[in-house]
Structures are given as structure tokens and as C-alpha cells.
Design a protein around this motif. Structure first.
Motif, short mmCIF file in Angstrom:
data_model
loop_
_atom_site.label_atom_id
_atom_site.label_comp_id
_atom_site.label_asym_id
_atom_site.label_seq_id
_atom_site.Cartn_x
_atom_site.Cartn_y
_atom_site.Cartn_z
N GLY A 1 -24.40 67.29 -6.47
CA GLY A 1 -24.86 68.02 -5.30
C GLY A 1 -25.58 66.98 -4.45
O GLY A 1 -25.31 65.76 -4.48
N VAL A 2 -26.68 67.45 -3.47
CA VAL A 2 -27.40 66.65 -2.74
C VAL A 2 -28.81 66.41 -3.25
O VAL A 2 -29.10 67.21 -4.30
CB VAL A 2 -27.37 67.02 -1.27
CG1 VAL A 2 -25.71 66.79 -0.71
CG2 VAL A 2 -27.79 68.37 -1.19
N HIS A 3 -29.58 65.62 -2.60
CA HIS A 3 -30.89 65.06 -3.14
C HIS A 3 -31.83 66.15 -3.20
O HIS A 3 -32.30 66.21 -4.35
CB HIS A 3 -31.46 63.89 -2.06
CG HIS A 3 -32.75 63.43 -2.61
ND1 HIS A 3 -33.96 64.01 -2.18
CD2 HIS A 3 -32.58 62.27 -3.43
CE1 HIS A 3 -34.70 63.02 -2.85
NE2 HIS A 3 -33.98 61.88 -3.44
N CYS B 1 -27.56 73.10 9.94
CA CYS B 1 -26.46 72.34 9.34
C CYS B 1 -25.31 71.95 10.20
O CYS B 1 -24.85 72.65 10.91
CB CYS B 1 -25.97 73.25 8.07
SG CYS B 1 -24.47 72.63 7.34
N SER B 2 -25.17 70.70 9.99
CA SER B 2 -24.06 70.02 10.74
C SER B 2 -22.74 70.51 10.81
O SER B 2 -21.93 70.52 11.30
CB SER B 2 -24.31 68.80 10.89
OG SER B 2 -24.55 68.06 9.74
N VAL B 3 -22.54 70.96 9.48
CA VAL B 3 -21.22 71.26 8.86
C VAL B 3 -21.29 72.82 9.30
O VAL B 3 -19.97 73.23 10.36
CB VAL B 3 -21.21 71.64 7.51
CG1 VAL B 3 -19.87 71.89 7.09
CG2 VAL B 3 -21.40 70.27 6.92
N THR C 1 -22.20 64.24 3.00
CA THR C 1 -23.04 63.75 1.99
C THR C 1 -22.62 64.57 0.61
O THR C 1 -22.67 63.69 -0.30
CB THR C 1 -24.53 64.02 2.35
OG1 THR C 1 -24.61 65.22 2.84
CG2 THR C 1 -24.90 62.98 3.56
N MET C 2 -22.21 65.52 0.68
CA MET C 2 -21.59 66.17 -0.78
C MET C 2 -20.53 65.36 -1.16
O MET C 2 -20.42 65.00 -2.36
CB MET C 2 -21.19 67.52 -0.58
CG MET C 2 -22.50 68.71 -0.48
SD MET C 2 -22.82 69.29 -1.95
CE MET C 2 -24.05 70.64 -1.44
N TYR C 3 -19.84 64.91 -0.27
CA TYR C 3 -18.66 64.08 -0.33
C TYR C 3 -18.74 62.70 -1.13
O TYR C 3 -18.09 62.22 -1.64
CB TYR C 3 -17.59 64.04 0.76
CG TYR C 3 -16.29 63.53 0.78
CD1 TYR C 3 -15.43 64.31 0.09
CD2 TYR C 3 -15.95 62.58 1.26
CE1 TYR C 3 -14.02 63.75 -0.10
CE2 TYR C 3 -14.57 61.75 1.07
CZ TYR C 3 -13.71 62.55 0.47
OH TYR C 3 -12.41 62.19 0.39
FE1 SF4 Z 1 -26.85 70.09 4.19
FE2 SF4 Z 1 -24.45 69.73 3.74
FE3 SF4 Z 1 -25.61 72.04 2.99
FE4 SF4 Z 1 -25.12 71.41 5.51
S1 SF4 Z 1 -23.35 71.74 3.92
S2 SF4 Z 1 -26.98 72.23 4.64
S3 SF4 Z 1 -25.30 69.19 5.65
S4 SF4 Z 1 -25.82 69.92 1.95
#
Ligand code: SF4
Ligand code: 13P
Length: 394
Positions: A96-98, A256-258, A348-350
Motif C-alpha cells: 500500500g502506501v506510506h 487526491c490527484s487520481v 505511488t500504489m503502483y
Molecule cells: Fe493517495 Fe493514491 Fe489514495 Fe489518491 S489514490 S489518496 S494519491 S494513495
């Protein structure tokens, strides 16, 4: 009890600073040259060797090959619960992410869990340290503290409850712990805001303005009662004293940029082309999209809704691409479209791929763990206050 994981010793002396590599660790380079089949085989071998001592957690936005090797998959809330419940494991490898790995470290190593294990910590590893979250990066603790002080010149901050989305650094969760606040996820945001309004007159919500706004609107709070705090706009975050005084929810200017990529026009295009199609979005999408969607919910809710739908249902889904593509594969009996014409994926997940996963696992098994995420004791203690409140909200 014998352990497949060699004791780590003092592998991570530096509090919240992630350890990129320790001496004697296996280098990453050669893993990048292996095929996915080779990597999968080696990862499976480590999983067999470590058994229940190893817990691999995978967020729904991860790539299919990573999800296939995860012991548990879930949304942010479920993964926090799973980390909190971890019993036998000695290490959590977080795909996942940090901020998710930080949360896992705080919950898996909270005082009662440490006592149960005779003081032994669970090692939490993030396979690639570059897997951050651009939204979490939009609110720095110094900015939040400065904003709180600035707000204190206009309103009584004792009557304001800080709420941080789980997509934030541990320092912000600690801030909430110190100030009578709480953490929320996209699956419990409304219940958390209701909790907050039982304790204060207004809420300071960070870092995602969209989740804060969409949830507050659904609770009947007016747009005019939700000023946006821009940390780069100078005094009062670019707001008038009257706007702050009349606020019920102050929204941090983060996104969220996505999910920001989804637009109302995409919804209209799908409805025009496929009459009867249902629009299913994540609440990190902008208000214009969320307001006109049929259903809005966390990644788990999106999955549940699709799983429960009858064959032949048509969906346009507004969330990260990997999850939508997986739903398409797992539900061929339904017609699933990605809501945007452009690729919206979380870069970043990628970053968590099989090479990084295999590399971090082999280092772990060899007793030279890399990419350890360990939150410093004070931040962890204060964050836990806000995380426990979240876990207790029903
Ligand atoms: Fe953060 Fe990615 Fe989740 Fe958007 S999709 S909130 S950038 S971890
Ligand atoms: P959930 O998994 O909680 O729905 O959150 C989505 C997300 O953006 C995670 O970063």
C-alpha cells in the motif's frame, strides 16, 4: 518458539525515519531482472517458510499480481483493523502506501499488543519507500499547527474538533490525538463527523477537501458553512473572519490527484450512451461528480455493491484503475466501465511491484530487513489516541 525470521536486532534505531537498507542487505537490482513467474515462485517460497509469522496486507488499488500474493486485502479501514488484530505475526509487509504502513506500525505495536508479546515488536515493511500519497503530502504538520493557531485568533479552538483522513502522516494523527480529535476513513467518515459534532461546534477536516465536503453535504451542512483553508493563501487560509466564524466544517485544501480527474461531463456522457447505467464513485471525487453519482462509497463499498448486483448490471466506476479492472475481470457477468476516458491510476500504489515485494521479503527472511516503517514513540502514542477513537466509532 522457532522463527523463520532471523531476529532483527537493532535494525531500526532511528525512530520515524524509515530504514532504506541495513548493512549486509540483499541488493534490489537483480530482482528487477527476474520475470513475474520467477518472482512469484520466490515470494511463495518465503511465504511457505515464514508461515503465520508473515502477514502481507494488500490495498485494493494494488496490481493483480501483488493482490494474488497478499494474505489479506482491504480498504484503508479494514487494513487498519487487520493490523490491529494481528496475533501471531512477527512482520507485516504492507502493499500500500506510506501512511498505511505507519498506521499498521502504530496499531500492531500498541502497548497492549507489545505486552502480550513480551515486548517484541512487529516489524512493518513498505516494499518501496517511494510509495507515498500526494494527498497526504498536501498537509504538513507545521502548516496544520500554524492554521490551528491562526484560527484561534478568531474562534474558540476548544470548541473545534480536528478530524484527519487516514490518508495523512502520523504527525497529523498525533495532532488530532492531542486536540481531542479523531481519524476517519472513507468508509466511516459520516459516523466520525457525527462523533465530532457530539463533542464540538465545528470540525477542522484535513487533508481531503472532497471527502470532507461530500460527507458534510450528505449530513445537511450547507456549502456556505464550509470554507476552504488554503495553507498557501496567508492569513486565515484566505478566508474572511466572518467565513471562519460562521463555519461548521473548515476544509483543508487538499485532494487526491487520481480522483480529482473524474468530471461531471464523464457521468453525463455515460448516461447518454448507456441509459440505465449506474454511476459508482469514491467520495474522494469532487462534489460535482459525487452529487450526481448513483452511489458513493469506499473501495470496499464499491466492491460490495458490484458483488451484490444482478448479472447484466451496467456500471461506470470512478475510482483507481487497478480496482476497476479487477472488478471487470472478477465480474464478467456485469458490464463495468471506467468512468474517465483518461487513465487515472495511483502512481505511488503502483510502485509496489513483485520485484520490490520479493526483495523486501528475502531481506526480511535473511534477517536484514529493509524499508522498515517505525513511528517514533511519542507520535505513535498520540496517534493511537485518535486511531482508537476511530476504531471505537460504530
Ligand atoms: Fe493517495 Fe493514491 Fe489514495 Fe489518491 S489514490 S489518496 S494519491 S494513495
Ligand atoms: P479506501 O480504501 O479507504 O476507500 O481509500 C482509498 C484511497 O485512496 C486509499 O488511499
Amino acid at each position: 518458539m522457532s522463527s523463520g525470521i532471523t531476529p532483527f536486532g537493532a535494525a531500526n534505531p532511528a525512530a520515524s525515519t524509515p530504514v532504506a537498507a541495513v548493512s549486509g542487505s540483499i541488493a534490489l537490482g537483480p530482482f528487477k531482472r527476474l520475470s513475474n513467474e520467477q518472482l512469484t515462485e520466490r515470494i511463495e517460497a518465503i511465504r511457505r517458510k515464514l508461515g503465520p509469522e508473515l502477514l502481507i496486507l494488500g490495498h485494493h488499488y494494488q496490481q493483480d499480481e501483488v493482490i494474488a500474493l497478499s494474505d489479506l486485502r482491504g480498504d484503508s479501514y479494514q487494513l487498519s483493523q487487520q493490523a490491529a488484530a494481528s496475533r501471531d505475526c512477527r512482520a507485516i509487509v504492507f502493499c500500500g502506501v506510506h501512511f498505511m504502513a505507519e498506521t499498521a506500525d502504530i496499531l500492531a505495536n500498541r502497548p497492549e499488543k507489545l505486552a502480550e508479546r513480551g515486548g517484541r515488536r512487529v516489524t512493518v515493511v513498505l516494499p518501496d519507500l517511494a510509495a507515498g500519497c500526494s494527498m497526504a503530502d498536501m498537509a504538513a504538520i507545521e502548516q496544520v499547527e500554524a492554521a490551528w493557531d491562526d484560527l484561534g485568533t478568531v474562534i474558540d479552538t476548544n470548541q473545534m474538533i480536528p478530524v484527519t483522513y487516514i490518508n495523512s502522516a502520523a504527525s497529523l494523527k498525533a495532532f488530532c490525538g492531542r486536540h481531542g480529535g479523531i481519524v476517519c476513513t472513507s468508509s466511516n467518515a459520516r459516523a466520525v463527523l457525527e462523533w465530532a459534532f457530539r463533542r464540538g461546534r465545528r470540525v477542522f477536516f484535513f487533508p481531503d477537501q472532497h471527502l470532507g465536503r461530500n460527507t458534510s453535504l450528505a449530513m445537511g451542512i450547507g456549502q456556505e458553512e464550509m470554507p476552504v483553508w488554503d495553507p498557501l493563501a496567508g492569513e486565515l487560509g484566505g478566508n474572511s473572519e466572518a467565513a471562519i466564524a460562521g463555519s461548521r466544517v473548515i476544509l483543508w485544501k487538499g485532494h487526491c490527484s487520481v480522483h480529482q480527474m473524474f468530471q461531471a461531463a464523464h457521468v453525463h456522457q455515460f448516461r447518454a450512451k448507456y441509459p440505465g447505467i449506474k454511476i459508482l464513485v469514491h467520495p474522494e471525487c469532487p462534489r460535482e461528480v459525487n452529487d450526481i453519482a448513483d452511489i458513493s462509497g469506499s473501495t470496499s463499498k464499491i466492491i460490495q455493491v458490484v458483488e451484490a448486483a444482478p448479472p447484466g448490471s451496467q456500471w461506470a466506476i470512478g475510482t483507481e484503475l487497478h480496482l476497476v479492472n479487477r472488478l471487470k475481470k472478477e465480474h464478467p457477468e456485469q458490464e463495468i466501465h471506467f468512468l474517465s476516458p483518461v487513465v487515472c491510476m495511483c502512481a505511488t500504489m503502483y510502485r509496489i511491484n513483485l520485484a520490490h515485494l520479493c526483495w523486501s521479503l528475502e531481506n526480511l527472511a535473511a534477517g536484514s530487513p529493509v524499508n522498515i516503517i517505525e513511528v517514533d514513540a511519542t507520535t505513535a502514542r498520540e496517534s493511537l489516541v485518535a486511531l482508537n477513537r476511530m476504531l471505537e466509532v460504530k
